[in-house]
Scaffold this motif. Structure first.
Motif, PDB file in Angstrom:
ATOM      1  N   ALA A  31       0.830  -1.209   0.000  1.00 49.39           N
ATOM      2  CA  ALA A  31       0.000   0.000   0.000  1.00 49.39           C
ATOM      3  C   ALA A  31       0.865   1.259   0.000  1.00 49.39           C
ATOM      4  O   ALA A  31       0.546   2.230  -0.702  1.00 49.39           O
ATOM      5  N   ARG A  32       1.963   1.260   0.762  1.00 46.18           N
ATOM      6  CA  ARG A  32       2.880   2.417   0.763  1.00 46.18           C
ATOM      7  C   ARG A  32       3.443   2.656  -0.630  1.00 46.18           C
ATOM      8  O   ARG A  32       3.501   3.795  -1.097  1.00 46.18           O
ATOM      9  N   ALA A  33       3.864   1.589  -1.285  1.00 51.40           N
ATOM     10  CA  ALA A  33       4.416   1.732  -2.636  1.00 51.40           C
ATOM     11  C   ALA A  33       3.359   2.257  -3.605  1.00 51.40           C
ATOM     12  O   ALA A  33       3.641   3.156  -4.410  1.00 51.40           O
ATOM     13  N   ASP A  36       2.744   5.904  -3.061  1.00 50.47           N
ATOM     14  CA  ASP A  36       3.874   6.691  -3.579  1.00 50.47           C
ATOM     15  C   ASP A  36       3.999   6.594  -5.096  1.00 50.47           C
ATOM     16  O   ASP A  36       4.919   7.158  -5.678  1.00 50.47           O
ATOM     17  N   LYS A  37       3.085   5.820  -5.728  1.00 49.45           N
ATOM     18  CA  LYS A  37       3.091   5.601  -7.181  1.00 49.45           C
ATOM     19  C   LYS A  37       4.447   5.093  -7.674  1.00 49.45           C
ATOM     20  O   LYS A  37       5.044   5.637  -8.601  1.00 49.45           O
ATOM     21  N   ARG A  38       4.917   4.042  -7.014  1.00 48.26           N
ATOM     22  CA  ARG A  38       6.193   3.429  -7.376  1.00 48.26           C
ATOM     23  C   ARG A  38       6.098   1.921  -7.217  1.00 48.26           C
ATOM     24  O   ARG A  38       5.185   1.405  -6.575  1.00 48.26           O
ATOM     25  N   ALA A  39       7.044   1.250  -7.818  1.00 48.51           N
ATOM     26  CA  ALA A  39       7.135  -0.203  -7.634  1.00 48.51           C
ATOM     27  C   ALA A  39       7.703  -0.479  -6.242  1.00 48.51           C
ATOM     28  O   ALA A  39       8.509   0.298  -5.722  1.00 48.51           O
ATOM     29  N   ALA A  40       7.267  -1.563  -5.632  1.00 50.93           N
ATOM     30  CA  ALA A  40       7.818  -1.974  -4.344  1.00 50.93           C
ATOM     31  C   ALA A  40       9.199  -2.581  -4.575  1.00 50.93           C
ATOM     32  O   ALA A  40       9.429  -3.260  -5.574  1.00 50.93           O
ATOM     33  N   ASP A  67      11.122  -2.255   0.686  1.00 48.81           N
ATOM     34  CA  ASP A  67       9.768  -2.510   1.160  1.00 48.81           C
ATOM     35  C   ASP A  67       9.680  -3.922   1.730  1.00 48.81           C
ATOM     36  O   ASP A  67       8.947  -4.173   2.675  1.00 48.81           O
ATOM     37  N   PHE A  68      10.434  -4.834   1.110  1.00 48.65           N
ATOM     38  CA  PHE A  68      10.476  -6.237   1.532  1.00 48.65           C
ATOM     39  C   PHE A  68      11.927  -6.678   1.600  1.00 48.65           C
ATOM     40  O   PHE A  68      12.718  -6.322   0.740  1.00 48.65           O
TER      41      PHE A  68
END
Length: 147
Positions: A31-33, A36-40, A67-68
């Motif tokens: 959800a954060r990614a 932010d309109k970006r790939a995780a 993110d991971f």
């Protein structure tokens, strides 16, 4: 299937909300990614590579931008891994990797915003599960500890 494999596994500090629901932590990272309109960004490191202390430093650096984080459990016969991961796992094992290093990495990263995933072959999990009756102190809710 061994009993320990049929239970839900949790990673993270047992007192954290994320430890109770690792799937929620995973969803939050996605959800954060998206927001932010970006790939995780997912990163991977065999725990213990290049050595236990160096691994901790690298993992904490990765936690600031990832993110991971996939925490690899080094294995002596990585027949499905490519040559780079195979060599890194072999180096981690040669430097003295043990399961407690994985639990230490999970504990130390549990407060980071990165979602943690443990990547492993079945054999190390089964072997640890067979001997998990004597858990490392403070390991409840970590790694391969069934809830």
């Amino acid at each position: 299937m061994p009993e320990f494999m049929s239970n839900t596994w949790r990673c993270g500090a047992p007192e954290s909300a994320e430890a109770a629901a690792p799937a929620a932590r995973f969803d939050q990272a996605l959800a954060r990614a998206r927001a932010d309109k970006r790939a995780a960004l997912a990163t991977y490191l065999p725990v213990g590579y290049p050595d236990p202390a160096g691994s901790q430093r690298i993992l904490h650096s990765l936690s600031e931008v990832s993110d991971f984080i996939e925490l690899g459990w080094p294995y002596t016969d990585p027949w499905l891994d490519g040559p780079l991961i195979s060599r890194a796992s072999a180096q981690a094992l040669a430097a003295g990797f043990r399961a407690h290093h994985l639990f230490e990495a999970i504990r130390s990263l549990s407060s980071s915003r990165a979602s943690l995933l443990v990547m492993s072959y079945y054999q190390p999990l089964a072997r640890y599960g067979d001997t998990s009756r004597q858990r490392p102190r403070g390991s409840r809710g970590l790694g391969c500890d069934p809830s």
